[in-house]
Each structure stands twice: as structure tokens, then as C-alpha cells.
Scaffold this motif. Structure first.
Motif, PDB file in Angstrom:
ATOM      1  N   ASP A 168       0.504  -0.998  -0.103  1.00  0.00           N
ATOM      2  CA  ASP A 168       0.342   0.335   0.275  1.00  0.00           C
ATOM      3  C   ASP A 168       0.973   1.341   0.089  1.00  0.00           C
ATOM      4  O   ASP A 168       1.161   2.319  -1.028  1.00  0.00           O
ATOM      5  N   ALA A 169       1.584   1.376   0.645  1.00  0.00           N
ATOM      6  CA  ALA A 169       2.688   2.392   0.932  1.00  0.00           C
ATOM      7  C   ALA A 169       3.539   2.570  -0.574  1.00  0.00           C
ATOM      8  O   ALA A 169       4.116   3.146  -1.079  1.00  0.00           O
ATOM      9  N   TYR A 200      -0.203  11.584   3.499  1.00  0.00           N
ATOM     10  CA  TYR A 200       0.042  12.435   2.572  1.00  0.00           C
ATOM     11  C   TYR A 200       0.144  11.855   0.777  1.00  0.00           C
ATOM     12  O   TYR A 200       0.166  12.985  -0.298  1.00  0.00           O
ATOM     13  N   ARG A 201      -0.759  10.961   0.852  1.00  0.00           N
ATOM     14  CA  ARG A 201      -1.090  10.398  -0.626  1.00  0.00           C
ATOM     15  C   ARG A 201      -2.668   9.104  -0.477  1.00  0.00           C
ATOM     16  O   ARG A 201      -2.321   9.231   1.074  1.00  0.00           O
ATOM     17  N   PHE A 202      -2.964   9.591  -0.596  1.00  0.00           N
ATOM     18  CA  PHE A 202      -4.750   8.782  -0.302  1.00  0.00           C
ATOM     19  C   PHE A 202      -3.542   7.125  -1.245  1.00  0.00           C
ATOM     20  O   PHE A 202      -3.965   7.749  -2.146  1.00  0.00           O
ATOM     21  N   VAL A 203      -4.058   6.273  -0.635  1.00  0.00           N
ATOM     22  CA  VAL A 203      -4.595   4.796  -2.213  1.00  0.00           C
ATOM     23  C   VAL A 203      -5.860   4.649  -1.665  1.00  0.00           C
ATOM     24  O   VAL A 203      -6.143   4.082  -0.516  1.00  0.00           O
ATOM     25  N   ILE A 204      -5.961   3.656  -3.089  1.00  0.00           N
ATOM     26  CA  ILE A 204      -7.450   3.062  -3.104  1.00  0.00           C
ATOM     27  C   ILE A 204      -7.106   1.925  -2.835  1.00  0.00           C
ATOM     28  O   ILE A 204      -6.066   0.967  -2.811  1.00  0.00           O
ATOM     29  N   ASP A 205      -7.699   0.970  -1.743  1.00  0.00           N
ATOM     30  CA  ASP A 205      -8.292   0.143  -1.647  1.00  0.00           C
ATOM     31  C   ASP A 205      -8.895  -1.653  -2.343  1.00  0.00           C
ATOM     32  O   ASP A 205      -9.733  -0.697  -3.161  1.00  0.00           O
TER      33      ASP A 205
END
Length: 351
Positions: free
Chosen positions: A156-157, A342-347
Motif C-alpha cells: 500500500d505504501a 500525504y497520499r491517498f491510496v485506494i484499496d
């Protein structure tokens, strides 16, 4: 695998909210891999594109997403680089001409051939079809345009490294950030926070130049040595002639003349953000101290792999907030309000 349809989130028209649709993915070719996408980062470029802010119209519906992390689900008959189960990433492009001088040198992002750099979304591939990005469950890509994600980086990161990470690593490496070099990062957002981490890991003395001191504690935690507010005119007096390299990550209309004045002799300001309007620069901001303004765009496949390996070795990854796909439109608004650390991450399992 035969040609198939997969779930995705797309903008149906300029400025329209994103919605769930199905899109085609090509059949698996001999050198293709099928990636089960696990996570996709939200880049400001996604927002610019779906809102038609860069003036190119766009091939709607657009499925954004060029910060992709996943796992190989299937491989073509002649694939040699990957096996099922491998952790892989895909960045801002999925193909290029492969034959021009830049492609042969591993600078696919600057492809000068007829095909050009084929963007991961909103581009036309060599099959004549529109490319669709990472806000989806699966992606088919030639094995030579995928990247290996080190085991030490959580998937994810890792996703934002495929754009934000390489966008900062490439100029920092090219302009030789390192011990004895003073580097300034303008803006502490999705791009800027990776710039601070990477420049610090390279050994440079790192300064953040941000509109306010609101994120100062974060900046210092991420590896900055100094942090200044650009809303304070004294900052530009105090830091005049200081930096070897300034990387400008923001897409706002800044007075570049003021920032150029912060460069020392032979210093370079590298423009990474892409505002809608031109940024005027006075010749005499550059001429007296042989200062330069340059641009830089992501990295080629070899350099992107180098960046991932560097991040793996130094324990670097993006600071993220993981969201479900039904919150994409909300996340866009929060990005525009600088409300993400600092960053959106979509699952992708929620698509």
C-alpha cells in the motif's frame, strides 16, 4: 487469459464525479503479465486529467491511476522476468516505441518515436485502444514495463512511489543531491514529502519551503534539516543565494523569480508541478549567477527500478491514508484542500 472485462472507477465526462464501470483488458500476449491490482495511489495528475485542466480534452470515460502496486496473477507463454505471486508495480507509462535513442538508453519517459510514451491512462496504445489506469482490479502489461517491488516495502505504501517517488528521485539523482549539497523542496505534499525523504537519504542538507509552518513538525520528522514559510518575505532575504538545487513540487502559480533568487551560482530550479498558466521568469534572475531552470518528468524503467531498490534499502515509503473506492470523489476534494498526509491510496479490493 482471453480478453476480459474488469471493474474500475472512471470519470464519464470532464469534471464529472467518478463512478464504477466495467472496462476491457486485452488478452494476455506472449510477453504480457496479468496483475491483480492491490492498491492504487491518487495523484494530482489524475485530478487535472479528469477535470480537463491541461487542455487536451481527454478520452472519456477515463480510468485514472498510475501509482499501481499488485501481484502477478498470470504470465504469458514467453515471460521471463516474473512469475505468478511476484510483487510488482506500474507507473506512469505502459509502453513506448522501444527503438528510439531514448528508449534504448532506458529513458522511455522521453520517447521520441512515433508511438511516444504511452501513458498508463488516457493514452492510445500500440493496439489503437485507449489505455485505462489503476483504479481497477486488474491490468495487463508487457513484462518489460513492470517494476519489481522489494519485499521490505508494504504494497500500500509502495504504490505512490511509482509516480511521486520517481518524480522526485529522478531530478535529485540527475542533479546529484548528496553530501555537501543544499537542496530545497518547495511544497510538502504528496510529491514533496517523498522529496524530503529521498534527498535526506541521499545525504543532502534538506530545507522545506512551504506556504506556512503548519507542517513543520512533519517536515522535520520526515528528514528536513530546516523549514521556512514562504508567506514570510524575510525567508527570501535570509535564504538568498543558498541552494544548489530547488525542486518545485507545487502546481500553483508561484513567483519563480523569487525562488530563483534563492539559488547559489550554478544552481538549478527544477519544475515538477504543472500549473495551468505559464510561469514568467526575468532573464536577469538567471544571467548574473549562471542559474538554470529545468523540468523533469518521472523516470525510465531502469531508474524507476533503481528508485524502488533505493527505497527498499533505506526503509522509505510514502505516508499514506488508505481509502475504499467509494471515497474517491471525497478524496479528490481533500487533495485540492491539501487535507491529506500525504497520499491517498485506494484499496482495489473495494472496487
Amino acid at each position: 487469459m482471453t480478453h476480459t472485462s474488469v471493474a474500475a472507477y472512471a470519470a464519464p465526462a470532464p469534471k464529472a464525479p467518478l463512478e464504477r464501470i466495467t472496462i476491457p483488458r486485452r488478452a494476455l500476449g506472449a510477453h504480457d503479465i496479468l496483475i491483480e491490482i492491490k492498491y492504487a495511489g491518487i495523484c494530482h495528475s489524475d485530478i487535472h486529467t479528469v477535470r480537463a485542466e491541461w487542455g487536451d480534452g481527454g478520452n472519456f470515460p477515463i480510468v485514472p491511476g498510475h501509482e499501481i502496486a499488485g501481484v502477478v496473477a498470470e504470465v504469458g507463454a514467453e515471460v521471463t522476468r516474473y512469475r505468478a505471486g511476484d510483487r510488482v508495480g506500474v507507473g506512469c507509462f505502459v509502453d513506448s516505441c522501444r527503438e528510439c535513442e531514448n528508449c534504448r538508453a532506458g529513458l522511455q519517459q522521453y520517447c521520441t518515436g512515433d508511438l511516444g510514451m504511452v501513458g498508463t491512462y488516457n493514452a492510445t496504445g500500440r493496439d489503437g485502444e485507449t489505455t485505462h489506469g489503476g483504479y481497477s482490479t486488474h491490468l495487463v502489461i508487457d513484462e518489460n514495463y513492470a517494476l519489481r517491488i522489494p519485499e521490505s516495502i508494504p504494497l500500500d505504501a509502495a504504490a505512490p512511489l511509482l509516480c511521486a517517488g520517481i518524480t522526485l528521485y529522478s531530478p535529485l539523482a540527475h542533479w546529484k543531491a548528496g553530501p555537501g549539497r543544499k537542496v530545497a523542496v518547495v511544497g510538502l505534499g504528496g510529491l514533496g514529502h517523498m522529496g524530503v525523504k529521498i534527498a535526506h537519504a541521499m545525504g543532502a542538507e534538506v530545507t522545506v519551503l512551504s506556504q506556512s509552518l503548519r507542517k513543520k513538525d512533519d517536515g522535520l520528522r520526515l528528514g528536513a534539516d530546516h523549514y521556512y514559510a514562504t508567506s514570510d518575505p524575510a525567508t527570501f532575504e535570509q535564504l538568498a543565494g543558498t541552494f544548489d538545487l530547488i525542486v518545485n513540487t507545487v502546481s500553483a502559480d508561484l513567483d519563480l523569480n523569487a525562488y530563483v533568487g534563492l539559488l547559489r551560482t550554478d544552481g538549478t530550479l527544477v519544475q515538477l508541478g504543472a500549473p495551468e498558466r505559464p510561469l514568467p521568469v526575468a532573464p536577469f534572475a538567471l544571467i548574473p549567477q549562471r542559474r538554470s531552470i529545468a523540468g523533469s518528468m518521472i523516470g525510465g524503467i531502469p531508474e524507476t527500478q533503481e528508485m524502488l531498490d533505493f527505497c527498499g534499502e533505506h526503509g522509505l515509503a510514502a505516508d499514506i491514508e488508505v481509502i475504499s473506492a467509494d471515497r474517491i470523489n471525497e478524496a479528490y476534494e481533500r487533495v485540492l484542500a491539501s487535507d491529506v498526509r500525504y497520499r491517498f491510496v485506494i484499496d482495489a479490493s473495494t472496487i
